[in-house]
Write an enzyme that holds these catalytic residues in place. Structure first.
Site, mmCIF file in Angstrom:
data_model
loop_
_atom_site.group_PDB
_atom_site.id
_atom_site.type_symbol
_atom_site.label_atom_id
_atom_site.label_comp_id
_atom_site.label_asym_id
_atom_site.label_seq_id
_atom_site.Cartn_x
_atom_site.Cartn_y
_atom_site.Cartn_z
ATOM 1 N N GLY A 295 0.822 -1.214 0.000
ATOM 2 C CA GLY A 295 0.000 0.000 0.000
ATOM 3 C C GLY A 295 0.847 1.251 0.000
ATOM 4 O O GLY A 295 0.466 2.293 0.532
ATOM 5 N N GLY B 69 1.004 5.298 3.130
ATOM 6 C CA GLY B 69 2.043 4.420 2.609
ATOM 7 C C GLY B 69 3.249 5.152 2.066
ATOM 8 O O GLY B 69 4.403 4.768 2.328
ATOM 9 N N ARG C 171 1.461 -3.575 -7.856
ATOM 10 C CA ARG C 171 0.687 -4.546 -8.628
ATOM 11 C C ARG C 171 1.199 -4.614 -10.061
ATOM 12 O O ARG C 171 1.403 -3.584 -10.703
ATOM 13 C CB ARG C 171 -0.792 -4.163 -8.653
ATOM 14 N N LYS D 283 -10.648 -5.310 11.318
ATOM 15 C CA LYS D 283 -9.285 -5.249 11.847
ATOM 16 C C LYS D 283 -9.068 -6.290 12.945
ATOM 17 O O LYS D 283 -7.973 -6.861 13.060
ATOM 18 C CB LYS D 283 -8.980 -3.841 12.368
#
Length: 337
Positions: A10, A16, A35, A138
């Protein structure tokens, strides 16, 4: 002590990119996941190139390709995930379960920091619907981490300064008004605001620190534990003007929340717990947690007042900061060679 190698997932996101910068500045060998199917997202490509120029290593990997994640994880000692949790309906946070599986299979990771960075989800069991989805997700990730016996550190960074201070703690605003402000309730509940760059600095400090192993690290810079009224007072001092104030009651806020679409309800739910319940500052840190500014007094964090100065009428940046060596056209073009 040799510094850990760090993998950041990220890395092109809001937090990030700051984690990448902080990791490199602290001298860590830093790997950035990207990616393979990035397409023609030119802004993301340019950001990745800028990471590479600063010394980061780019690693192609995808949540849709388990082996690629395993291969990326095997390169490092520490994995930090900073994927966004804004894709509420798709339970985006739960993508990390694939990362947990990869870390478990790789077997070499000394520390995993999942994507948390906000309110401690372990303290939000009574959060209102639908906003509790992010906390619940989470906690699912936490359980998977702990069931797999993966060493961890959880970061509770409280309020991102840009989102809260910019709007004077008003939902839907990211720039402070010079005329008026809506107080949530009496405006006296304490919250905690942290500069996003400071969040990254503190996070990177924790990764090789035995005191933070299998702990929750709370970011509570002492000068930044303020109520909404106190934030407004800071702004009024900076602009030399008192704002016109009105308020919304808890009941009115809940009624307004129910009229919004799903994503807005989730966001407003977080404001409700922070500004009406004071969920960030109404508890003592227990034995399972530590406080960042006590652990790392050497970090000169940005105070609320310092942060808010950026919103006052500006001047030309190159005049303010002549020491900044800006990138010439020729230097910029070299990245494509």
């Amino acid at each position: 002590m040799e510094k850990s190698k760090v993998l950041i997932v990220g890395a092109t996101g809001y937090l990030g990119k700051r984690l990448v910068r902080a990791s490199l500045e602290e001298g860590h060998e830093t790997y950035v996941v990207h990616r393979p199917e990035i397409g023609v997202d030119i802004e993301r490509i340019q950001m990745l190139l800028s990471f590479k120029e600063k010394g980061a290593r780019l690693v192609p990997a995808s949540f849709n390709d388990h082996q690629s994640l395993v291969n990326a994880v095997k390169l490092v000692d520490v994995v930090i995930c900073a994927i966004s949790g804004v894709h509420f309906r798709s339970h985006h946070i739960l993508l990390q379960l694939k990362l947990v599986d990869a870390i478990k299979e790789a077997g070499n990771v000394k520390r995993f920091l999942p994507s948390e960075f906000g309110t401690d989800p372990a303290r939000m069991k009574n959060a209102i619907e639908p906003g509790r989805v992010t906390f619940d997700d989470k906690m699912v990730v936490r359980k998977a981490i702990e069931d797999a016996n993966i060493p961890f550190t959880y970061i509770s960074a409280n309020c991102f300064a840009g989102y809260f201070l910019g709007g004077l703690c008003q939902p839907g605003y990211i720039l402070p008004s010079r005329e008026s402000v809506l107080l949530l309730g009496d405006g006296n509940k304490k919250a905690i605001y942290v500069d996003e760059d400071d969040i990254a600095k503190y996070t990177i400090k924790t990764i090789d620190d035995p005191r933070t192993l299998n702990k929750t690290v709370y970011l509570r810079p002492p000068k930044n534990i303020l109520s909404q009224r106190e934030v407004v007072q800071v702004w009024e001092k900076l602009i030399g003007k008192e704002l016109q104030k009105s308020s919304i009651s808890e009941e009115e806020f809940i009624a307004t929340l129910k009229e919004q679409d799903y994503a807005q309800q989730v966001g407003l739910g977080h404001y409700y717990h922070v500004c009406f319940e004071g969920c960030l500052a109404n508890f003592e840190i227990g034995s399972d947690g530590v406080e960042a500014s006590e652990l790392y007094p050497d970090v000169e964090y940005t105070s609320v007042e310092e942060y808010m100065k950026r919103y006052v009428d500006g001047v030309e940046a190159s005049e303010l900061y002549p020491e900044v060596e800006y990138t010439s056209v020729e230097e910029y073009m070299k990245r494509y060679v």
